[in-house]
Design an enzyme around this catalytic site. Structure first.
Site, PDB file in Angstrom:
ATOM      1  N   GLU A  54     -96.635  86.321  77.492  1.00  0.00           N
ATOM      2  CA  GLU A  54     -96.238  86.925  76.220  1.00  0.00           C
ATOM      3  C   GLU A  54     -94.749  86.709  75.966  1.00  0.00           C
ATOM      4  OE1 GLU A  54     -99.403  90.508  75.607  1.00  0.00           O
ATOM      5  OE2 GLU A  54     -97.566  91.066  76.631  1.00  0.00           O
ATOM      6  N   CYS A  59     -87.325  87.224  73.006  1.00  0.00           N
ATOM      7  CA  CYS A  59     -87.360  87.603  74.419  1.00  0.00           C
ATOM      8  C   CYS A  59     -88.378  86.700  75.123  1.00  0.00           C
ATOM      9  CB  CYS A  59     -87.757  89.077  74.513  1.00  0.00           C
ATOM     10  SG  CYS A  59     -87.888  89.673  76.211  1.00  0.00           S
ATOM     11  N   CYS A 110     -95.161  88.906  87.772  1.00  0.00           N
ATOM     12  CA  CYS A 110     -93.890  89.133  88.461  1.00  0.00           C
ATOM     13  C   CYS A 110     -94.189  89.784  89.802  1.00  0.00           C
ATOM     14  CB  CYS A 110     -92.993  90.054  87.626  1.00  0.00           C
ATOM     15  SG  CYS A 110     -91.366  90.326  88.375  1.00  0.00           S
ATOM     16  N   CYS A 141     -91.668  96.562  89.970  1.00  0.00           N
ATOM     17  CA  CYS A 141     -90.914  97.737  89.518  1.00  0.00           C
ATOM     18  C   CYS A 141     -91.920  98.732  88.929  1.00  0.00           C
ATOM     19  CB  CYS A 141     -89.880  97.342  88.457  1.00  0.00           C
ATOM     20  SG  CYS A 141     -88.650  96.189  89.091  1.00  0.00           S
ATOM     21  N   CYS A 187     -92.675  99.058  85.019  1.00  0.00           N
ATOM     22  CA  CYS A 187     -92.802  97.819  84.231  1.00  0.00           C
ATOM     23  C   CYS A 187     -94.247  97.308  84.247  1.00  0.00           C
ATOM     24  CB  CYS A 187     -91.870  96.764  84.821  1.00  0.00           C
ATOM     25  SG  CYS A 187     -92.058  95.139  84.063  1.00  0.00           S
ATOM     26  N   CYS A 217     -89.496  96.515  75.683  1.00  0.00           N
ATOM     27  CA  CYS A 217     -89.034  96.248  77.056  1.00  0.00           C
ATOM     28  C   CYS A 217     -90.045  96.723  78.079  1.00  0.00           C
ATOM     29  CB  CYS A 217     -87.752  97.014  77.355  1.00  0.00           C
ATOM     30  SG  CYS A 217     -86.402  96.592  76.316  1.00  0.00           S
TER      31      CYS A 217
END
Ligand code: SAH
Length: 343
Positions: free
Chosen positions: A93, A106, A113, A117, A120, A334
Protein backbone atom coordinates in the site's frame (compact mmCIF):
# COMPACT_ATOMS: atom_id res chain seq x y z
CA UNK A 1 17.14 -14.32 -21.96
CA UNK A 2 15.45 -12.25 -19.24
CA UNK A 3 14.65 -8.72 -20.31
CA UNK A 4 16.29 -5.89 -18.39
CA UNK A 5 13.91 -3.77 -16.32
CA UNK A 6 14.86 -0.15 -17.02
CA UNK A 7 12.65 1.42 -14.33
CA UNK A 8 14.81 1.77 -11.25
CA UNK A 9 18.08 2.28 -13.14
CA UNK A 10 20.01 5.51 -12.60
CA UNK A 11 21.02 7.64 -15.59
CA UNK A 12 24.57 6.30 -15.27
CA UNK A 13 23.30 2.72 -15.35
CA UNK A 14 21.08 3.50 -18.31
CA UNK A 15 24.06 5.02 -20.13
CA UNK A 16 26.04 1.83 -19.56
CA UNK A 17 23.06 -0.17 -20.74
CA UNK A 18 22.84 1.76 -24.01
CA UNK A 19 26.57 1.36 -24.55
CA UNK A 20 26.19 -2.40 -24.05
CA UNK A 21 23.61 -2.34 -26.84
CA UNK A 22 26.09 -0.46 -29.04
CA UNK A 23 24.05 2.75 -28.74
CA UNK A 24 24.95 6.31 -27.73
CA UNK A 25 24.96 6.95 -23.99
CA UNK A 26 23.01 10.24 -24.26
CA UNK A 27 19.91 8.12 -24.83
CA UNK A 28 20.00 7.56 -21.08
CA UNK A 29 18.76 11.12 -20.44
CA UNK A 30 15.89 10.66 -22.85
CA UNK A 31 14.88 7.33 -21.44
CA UNK A 32 15.13 8.44 -17.82
CA UNK A 33 12.96 11.44 -18.56
CA UNK A 34 10.34 9.33 -20.37
CA UNK A 35 10.11 6.98 -17.39
CA UNK A 36 10.20 9.46 -14.51
CA UNK A 37 9.10 12.79 -15.96
CA UNK A 38 6.60 11.82 -18.65
CA UNK A 39 5.78 8.51 -16.98
CA UNK A 40 4.96 6.62 -20.18
CA UNK A 41 4.24 2.91 -19.95
CA UNK A 42 5.62 1.75 -23.32
CA UNK A 43 8.67 2.29 -25.52
CA UNK A 44 6.33 3.22 -28.42
CA UNK A 45 5.47 6.50 -26.68
CA UNK A 46 9.14 7.59 -26.60
CA UNK A 47 8.91 9.69 -29.73
CA UNK A 48 12.43 11.17 -29.70
CA UNK A 49 13.93 7.69 -29.82
CA UNK A 50 14.30 6.26 -33.35
CA UNK A 51 11.91 3.48 -34.28
CA UNK A 52 14.67 0.92 -34.78
CA UNK A 53 16.04 1.58 -31.31
CA UNK A 54 12.56 1.41 -29.81
CA UNK A 55 12.19 -2.01 -31.40
CA UNK A 56 15.55 -3.07 -29.99
CA UNK A 57 14.43 -1.93 -26.54
CA UNK A 58 11.17 -3.83 -26.86
CA UNK A 59 13.16 -6.97 -27.65
CA UNK A 60 15.64 -6.57 -24.79
CA UNK A 61 14.08 -4.51 -22.03
CA UNK A 62 10.91 -3.84 -20.05
CA UNK A 63 9.41 -1.04 -18.01
CA UNK A 64 8.13 -2.83 -14.96
CA UNK A 65 4.62 -1.76 -13.98
CA UNK A 66 2.61 -2.39 -10.88
CA UNK A 67 -1.07 -3.12 -11.09
CA UNK A 68 -3.39 -0.81 -9.17
CA UNK A 69 -5.80 -3.19 -7.44
CA UNK A 70 -7.77 -0.50 -5.64
CA UNK A 71 -7.82 3.18 -4.76
CA UNK A 72 -9.63 4.27 -1.60
CA UNK A 73 -10.47 7.94 -1.32
CA UNK A 74 -11.07 9.56 2.02
CA UNK A 75 -14.37 11.38 2.35
CA UNK A 76 -13.00 13.69 5.03
CA UNK A 77 -9.78 14.68 3.30
CA UNK A 78 -8.54 14.37 -0.25
CA UNK A 79 -6.14 11.55 0.63
CA UNK A 80 -6.13 8.32 -1.29
CA UNK A 81 -4.79 4.91 -0.41
CA UNK A 82 -3.47 2.73 -3.22
CA UNK A 83 -3.22 -1.04 -3.16
CA UNK A 84 -0.66 -2.28 -5.69
CA UNK A 85 0.11 -5.74 -6.97
CA UNK A 86 3.77 -6.43 -7.75
CA UNK A 87 5.06 -8.72 -10.48
CA UNK A 88 5.22 -11.71 -8.10
CA UNK A 89 1.65 -11.19 -6.91
CA UNK A 90 2.62 -9.65 -3.55
CA UNK A 91 0.72 -6.53 -2.54
CA UNK A 92 1.74 -3.24 -0.94
CA UNK A 93 0.00 0.00 0.00
CA UNK A 94 1.00 3.63 -0.57
CA UNK A 95 -0.80 6.85 0.33
CA UNK A 96 -1.31 10.22 -1.35
CA UNK A 97 -1.80 13.03 1.19
CA UNK A 98 -2.62 16.46 -0.21
CA UNK A 99 -3.03 19.64 1.81
CA UNK A 100 -3.04 23.33 0.98
CA UNK A 101 0.68 23.64 0.39
CA UNK A 102 1.99 20.15 -0.09
CA UNK A 103 1.17 17.04 -2.05
CA UNK A 104 2.87 14.24 -0.19
CA UNK A 105 3.21 10.60 -1.08
CA UNK A 106 4.05 7.98 1.55
CA UNK A 107 5.93 5.08 -0.03
CA UNK A 108 6.48 1.52 1.15
CA UNK A 109 9.95 -0.03 1.16
CA UNK A 110 9.22 -3.66 2.06
CA UNK A 111 6.34 -6.10 1.74
CA UNK A 112 5.41 -6.38 5.42
CA UNK A 113 7.93 -5.57 8.14
CA UNK A 114 9.95 -7.65 10.57
CA UNK A 115 10.22 -5.13 13.40
CA UNK A 116 6.84 -5.93 14.97
CA UNK A 117 6.24 -2.56 16.63
CA UNK A 118 3.15 -3.17 18.76
CA UNK A 119 1.20 -0.12 17.56
CA UNK A 120 1.77 -0.64 13.82
CA UNK A 121 -0.49 -2.61 11.46
CA UNK A 122 2.33 -3.51 9.04
CA UNK A 123 4.18 -5.18 11.91
CA UNK A 124 1.36 -7.73 12.11
CA UNK A 125 2.22 -9.00 8.62
CA UNK A 126 5.78 -10.01 9.46
CA UNK A 127 8.59 -9.52 6.96
CA UNK A 128 7.87 -10.88 3.50
CA UNK A 129 10.49 -9.29 1.25
CA UNK A 130 12.36 -6.11 0.33
CA UNK A 131 11.12 -3.91 -2.50
CA UNK A 132 13.44 -3.23 -5.42
CA UNK A 133 14.34 0.35 -6.32
CA UNK A 134 12.02 -0.02 -9.30
CA UNK A 135 9.13 -0.99 -7.01
CA UNK A 136 9.78 1.91 -4.62
CA UNK A 137 9.93 4.51 -7.40
CA UNK A 138 7.17 2.68 -9.28
CA UNK A 139 4.68 3.58 -6.52
CA UNK A 140 5.42 7.28 -7.03
CA UNK A 141 5.29 7.03 -10.83
CA UNK A 142 1.94 5.24 -10.73
CA UNK A 143 0.40 7.60 -8.19
CA UNK A 144 1.57 10.70 -10.08
CA UNK A 145 -0.16 9.34 -13.19
CA UNK A 146 -3.42 9.16 -11.28
CA UNK A 147 -3.54 12.35 -9.21
CA UNK A 148 -4.18 15.84 -10.63
CA UNK A 149 -1.47 17.72 -8.72
CA UNK A 150 2.29 17.64 -8.93
CA UNK A 151 3.68 15.64 -6.02
CA UNK A 152 5.92 17.91 -3.95
CA UNK A 153 7.03 15.75 -1.01
CA UNK A 154 7.94 12.12 -0.52
CA UNK A 155 8.12 10.31 2.80
CA UNK A 156 9.61 6.83 2.99
CA UNK A 157 7.39 5.92 5.91
CA UNK A 158 4.98 3.38 4.52
CA UNK A 159 5.29 -0.35 5.01
CA UNK A 160 8.69 -1.60 6.13
CA UNK A 161 11.95 -0.34 7.62
CA UNK A 162 13.92 1.81 5.13
CA UNK A 163 17.31 1.21 6.77
CA UNK A 164 16.93 -2.56 6.46
CA UNK A 165 16.57 -2.10 2.69
CA UNK A 166 19.22 0.59 2.66
CA UNK A 167 20.76 0.37 -0.84
CA UNK A 168 17.43 0.25 -2.68
CA UNK A 169 15.92 3.04 -0.59
CA UNK A 170 18.86 5.43 -1.00
CA UNK A 171 18.99 4.77 -4.71
CA UNK A 172 15.24 5.37 -5.00
CA UNK A 173 15.60 8.68 -3.15
CA UNK A 174 18.27 9.79 -5.66
CA UNK A 175 16.11 8.82 -8.62
CA UNK A 176 13.21 10.83 -7.17
CA UNK A 177 15.59 13.76 -6.63
CA UNK A 178 17.07 13.62 -10.17
CA UNK A 179 16.52 16.78 -12.26
CA UNK A 180 15.55 14.74 -15.28
CA UNK A 181 12.82 12.95 -13.34
CA UNK A 182 10.57 14.16 -10.52
CA UNK A 183 13.16 16.70 -9.46
CA UNK A 184 11.91 16.73 -5.86
CA UNK A 185 14.52 18.46 -3.73
CA UNK A 186 16.36 16.38 -1.13
CA UNK A 187 14.86 18.50 1.63
CA UNK A 188 11.41 17.36 0.58
CA UNK A 189 12.30 13.69 0.78
CA UNK A 190 12.23 12.13 4.25
CA UNK A 191 13.57 8.75 5.27
CA UNK A 192 12.25 7.42 8.57
CA UNK A 193 13.94 4.74 10.65
CA UNK A 194 13.08 2.85 13.81
CA UNK A 195 16.77 3.18 14.68
CA UNK A 196 19.03 0.76 12.80
CA UNK A 197 22.20 2.18 14.31
CA UNK A 198 24.92 0.99 11.89
CA UNK A 199 22.89 2.44 9.03
CA UNK A 200 22.48 5.79 10.79
CA UNK A 201 26.29 6.03 10.94
CA UNK A 202 26.59 4.90 7.32
CA UNK A 203 23.98 7.46 6.26
CA UNK A 204 25.84 10.20 8.11
CA UNK A 205 29.22 9.17 6.66
CA UNK A 206 27.89 9.06 3.11
CA UNK A 207 26.60 12.61 3.45
CA UNK A 208 23.13 12.23 1.94
CA UNK A 209 20.96 15.34 2.02
CA UNK A 210 17.55 13.74 2.51
CA UNK A 211 15.75 14.43 5.79
CA UNK A 212 16.22 11.84 8.45
CA UNK A 213 13.43 10.99 10.87
CA UNK A 214 13.78 8.74 13.90
CA UNK A 215 10.81 6.93 15.45
CA UNK A 216 11.42 7.60 19.12
CA UNK A 217 7.95 6.78 20.46
CA UNK A 218 9.07 6.46 24.08
CA UNK A 219 11.54 8.40 26.21
CA UNK A 220 12.95 5.47 28.20
CA UNK A 221 14.17 1.99 27.33
CA UNK A 222 11.57 0.06 29.31
CA UNK A 223 8.58 1.74 27.67
CA UNK A 224 10.24 1.68 24.26
CA UNK A 225 11.11 -1.99 24.48
CA UNK A 226 7.47 -2.79 25.22
CA UNK A 227 6.43 -0.94 22.08
CA UNK A 228 9.37 -1.63 19.78
CA UNK A 229 11.28 -4.94 20.09
CA UNK A 230 14.13 -3.42 18.01
CA UNK A 231 15.03 -1.41 21.12
CA UNK A 232 16.63 -4.57 22.58
CA UNK A 233 19.24 -4.61 19.83
CA UNK A 234 19.52 -0.83 19.51
CA UNK A 235 18.77 0.85 22.86
CA UNK A 236 18.04 4.55 23.20
CA UNK A 237 21.40 5.84 24.42
CA UNK A 238 23.15 4.25 21.43
CA UNK A 239 20.50 5.65 19.08
CA UNK A 240 21.07 9.14 20.48
CA UNK A 241 24.81 8.82 20.03
CA UNK A 242 24.31 7.81 16.40
CA UNK A 243 21.82 10.63 15.82
CA UNK A 244 24.14 13.17 17.39
CA UNK A 245 26.89 11.96 15.07
CA UNK A 246 24.48 12.49 12.18
CA UNK A 247 23.44 15.99 13.23
CA UNK A 248 27.06 17.05 13.69
CA UNK A 249 28.25 15.58 10.41
CA UNK A 250 25.31 16.78 8.34
CA UNK A 251 24.79 20.08 10.18
CA UNK A 252 21.11 19.26 10.00
CA UNK A 253 18.54 18.44 12.58
CA UNK A 254 16.80 15.13 12.87
CA UNK A 255 13.03 14.79 13.13
CA UNK A 256 11.89 12.78 16.14
CA UNK A 257 8.55 11.06 15.78
CA UNK A 258 6.55 10.29 18.89
CA UNK A 259 3.36 8.28 18.55
CA UNK A 260 1.30 9.33 21.54
CA UNK A 261 -0.64 6.46 23.12
CA UNK A 262 -2.97 7.26 26.01
CA UNK A 263 -1.76 5.88 29.31
CA UNK A 264 1.36 4.36 27.75
CA UNK A 265 3.85 7.14 26.98
CA UNK A 266 2.09 10.35 28.03
CA UNK A 267 2.93 10.70 31.74
CA UNK A 268 4.64 13.68 33.35
CA UNK A 269 7.75 11.53 33.64
CA UNK A 270 7.60 10.93 29.88
CA UNK A 271 7.29 14.68 29.33
CA UNK A 272 10.29 15.36 31.55
CA UNK A 273 12.47 12.82 29.74
CA UNK A 274 11.29 13.98 26.34
CA UNK A 275 12.15 17.59 27.10
CA UNK A 276 15.62 16.52 28.17
CA UNK A 277 16.14 14.42 25.03
CA UNK A 278 14.96 17.16 22.69
CA UNK A 279 17.07 19.80 24.40
CA UNK A 280 20.18 17.69 24.02
CA UNK A 281 19.73 16.69 20.41
CA UNK A 282 19.52 19.03 17.41
CA UNK A 283 15.99 18.07 16.45
CA UNK A 284 12.37 18.89 15.99
CA UNK A 285 9.64 16.79 17.51
CA UNK A 286 6.55 15.51 15.73
CA UNK A 287 3.89 14.20 18.06
CA UNK A 288 1.57 11.82 16.20
CA UNK A 289 -1.66 10.82 17.94
CA UNK A 290 -1.88 7.03 17.84
CA UNK A 291 -4.11 5.74 15.05
CA UNK A 292 -6.05 2.70 16.20
CA UNK A 293 -5.23 -0.51 14.36
CA UNK A 294 -8.00 -2.66 15.90
CA UNK A 295 -5.81 -5.60 16.89
CA UNK A 296 -4.18 -3.88 19.81
CA UNK A 297 -5.68 -2.56 23.03
CA UNK A 298 -4.03 0.85 22.85
CA UNK A 299 -6.08 4.04 23.05
CA UNK A 300 -5.64 7.25 21.10
CA UNK A 301 -5.28 10.33 23.27
CA UNK A 302 -8.36 12.53 23.32
CA UNK A 303 -7.76 16.04 21.98
CA UNK A 304 -7.42 17.52 25.43
CA UNK A 305 -4.79 14.97 26.48
CA UNK A 306 -2.88 15.57 23.27
CA UNK A 307 -2.96 19.34 23.73
CA UNK A 308 -1.88 19.16 27.34
CA UNK A 309 1.00 16.84 26.44
CA UNK A 310 2.19 19.06 23.61
CA UNK A 311 1.92 22.15 25.76
CA UNK A 312 4.03 20.56 28.49
CA UNK A 313 6.69 19.32 26.06
CA UNK A 314 6.81 22.75 24.44
CA UNK A 315 8.98 24.04 27.29
CA UNK A 316 11.72 22.39 25.21
CA UNK A 317 13.81 24.82 23.19
CA UNK A 318 13.00 22.75 20.06
CA UNK A 319 10.05 22.98 17.72
CA UNK A 320 7.22 20.69 18.78
CA UNK A 321 4.49 19.94 16.28
CA UNK A 322 1.46 17.72 16.13
CA UNK A 323 1.33 15.71 12.98
CA UNK A 324 -2.29 15.02 12.19
CA UNK A 325 -2.58 11.90 10.15
CA UNK A 326 -4.91 12.10 7.23
CA UNK A 327 -6.94 9.29 5.78
CA UNK A 328 -7.90 7.53 8.99
CA UNK A 329 -11.28 6.61 7.50
CA UNK A 330 -9.52 4.63 4.75
CA UNK A 331 -6.97 3.04 7.12
CA UNK A 332 -4.39 5.06 5.25
CA UNK A 333 -2.93 7.00 8.17
CA UNK A 334 0.44 6.48 9.87
CA UNK A 335 0.96 2.89 10.86
CA UNK A 336 -2.30 1.63 9.41
CA UNK A 337 -0.94 0.12 6.22
CA UNK A 338 -1.63 -3.59 5.97
CA UNK A 339 -1.82 -5.43 2.67
CA UNK A 340 -3.05 -9.00 2.58
CA UNK A 341 -0.49 -10.98 0.63
CA UNK A 342 -2.09 -13.49 -1.66
CA UNK A 343 0.86 -15.67 -2.45
N1 SAH B 1 9.96 1.67 9.97
C1 SAH B 1 10.04 3.08 9.82
C2 SAH B 1 9.00 3.68 8.86
C3 SAH B 1 7.59 3.17 8.95
S1 SAH B 1 6.61 3.70 10.33
C4 SAH B 1 9.99 3.76 11.17
O1 SAH B 1 9.80 3.08 12.16
O2 SAH B 1 10.24 4.96 11.24
C5 SAH B 1 6.39 5.44 10.04
C6 SAH B 1 5.93 6.20 11.28
O3 SAH B 1 4.58 5.86 11.62
C7 SAH B 1 6.76 5.91 12.51
O4 SAH B 1 7.14 7.09 13.15
C8 SAH B 1 5.81 5.13 13.40
O5 SAH B 1 6.14 5.30 14.75
C9 SAH B 1 4.47 5.71 13.02
N2 SAH B 1 3.35 4.81 13.33
C10 SAH B 1 3.33 3.47 13.23
N3 SAH B 1 2.14 2.99 13.63
C11 SAH B 1 1.37 4.05 14.00
C12 SAH B 1 0.04 4.18 14.50
N4 SAH B 1 -0.76 3.14 14.68
N5 SAH B 1 -0.40 5.44 14.76
C13 SAH B 1 0.38 6.52 14.56
N6 SAH B 1 1.64 6.45 14.06
C14 SAH B 1 2.15 5.22 13.80
Amino acid sequence: MDKTNLTGLSREELAAYFESLGEKSFRAYQLFSWIHHHRVTSFDEMTNIPKTLRQKLKNNATLEQMITLSVNSSRQTQSRKFLFELSDGKTIESVYLPDDHRHTVCLSVQVGCGLNCKFCATGKMGFIRHLSTSEIVGQLITIQREVPFRITNVVLMGMGEPFLNYENVIKAAYLINDDYGFSISARKITISTAGIIPKIYQYADEGHKFNLAFSLNAADDTTRLNLMPINRKYPLEQCFRALEYYTQKSKRRVTLEYVLIAGVNDSNEDVRRLVKITNQLKCKLNVIPYNPIHVEDFKSPINKELNVFVQKVSVSKRIVMVRWSQGKDINGACGQLYAESNS
